[in-house]
Design a protein around this motif. Structure first.
Motif, PDB file in Angstrom:
ATOM      1  N   GLU A  63      31.869 -44.638  -6.492  1.00  0.00           N
ATOM      2  CA  GLU A  63      32.164 -45.081  -7.857  1.00  0.00           C
ATOM      3  C   GLU A  63      33.051 -44.069  -8.571  1.00  0.00           C
ATOM      4  N   ARG A  64      32.834 -42.782  -8.360  1.00  0.00           N
ATOM      5  CA  ARG A  64      33.674 -41.740  -8.957  1.00  0.00           C
ATOM      6  C   ARG A  64      35.117 -41.890  -8.458  1.00  0.00           C
ATOM      7  N   VAL A  65      35.264 -42.133  -7.166  1.00  0.00           N
ATOM      8  CA  VAL A  65      36.585 -42.319  -6.571  1.00  0.00           C
ATOM      9  C   VAL A  65      37.266 -43.546  -7.173  1.00  0.00           C
ATOM     10  N   ARG A  66      36.521 -44.626  -7.303  1.00  0.00           N
ATOM     11  CA  ARG A  66      37.073 -45.849  -7.885  1.00  0.00           C
ATOM     12  C   ARG A  66      37.566 -45.608  -9.311  1.00  0.00           C
ATOM     13  N   ARG A  67      36.777 -44.872 -10.100  1.00  0.00           N
ATOM     14  CA  ARG A  67      37.176 -44.581 -11.483  1.00  0.00           C
ATOM     15  C   ARG A  67      38.453 -43.749 -11.541  1.00  0.00           C
ATOM     16  N   GLU A  68      38.612 -42.792 -10.631  1.00  0.00           N
ATOM     17  CA  GLU A  68      39.841 -41.974 -10.609  1.00  0.00           C
ATOM     18  C   GLU A  68      41.063 -42.855 -10.349  1.00  0.00           C
ATOM     19  N   LEU A  69      40.938 -43.806  -9.444  1.00  0.00           N
ATOM     20  CA  LEU A  69      42.048 -44.722  -9.167  1.00  0.00           C
ATOM     21  C   LEU A  69      42.368 -45.581 -10.386  1.00  0.00           C
TER      22      LEU A  69
END
Length: 142
Positions: A90-96
């Motif tokens: 989820e953290r990775v998705r938010r960065e994108l």
């Protein structure tokens, strides 16, 4: 230093789901630095086929919750929530979604991990995480 454009042959070129990046360090960074860091990693000895650049346009259904919908979503969330996988994906998705690029580098050993970490940090990499077989290890200050 001559900067090369981000080569699509060395990036995730077709849309896909976010998956667990086994044996990789992942860092978010400004998209404008992605070409430079790719060159620097390659010059430091990381083969280009071990470096992935992911941007929002590369990720299938980025705006939707991880796992999609219905039973598949429930099953995916159940499996991922057993560890830290869900939080990190989820953290990775938010960065994108925020417009950052994700740089993933396949790592072999702690020496390479430290070397890649240094290079990624030099080019603005943040929220760095190493995804091992049984562990997810934050490797910078958050």
């Amino acid at each position: 230093m001559k900067l090369l454009p981000i080569e699509r042959t060395h990036t995730i070129s077709s849309q896909r789901q976010l998956t667990y990046p086994l044996h990789k360090i992942v860092a978010a960074m400004p998209r404008s630095n992605a070409g430079e860091v790719t060159v620097a990693l390659h010059q430091a000895g990381f083969r280009r086929d071990r470096i992935d650049v992911i941007v929002a346009e590369d990720v299938l259904e980025l705006g939707k919750p991880i796992g999609g919908s219905g039973f598949h979503r429930v099953w995916t969330w159940l499996l991922l929530s057993l560890g830290d996988d869900l939080d990190e994906l989820e953290r990775v998705r938010r960065e994108l979604v925020r417009g950052y690029a994700l740089i993933q580098v396949r790592i072999h050993g702690s020496g390479e991990l430290n070397h890649a970490r240094t290079i990624l940090g030099r080019y603005g990499g943040h929220d760095m995480v190493y995804f091992g077989r049984w562990t997810i290890t934050p490797i910078d200050d958050r």
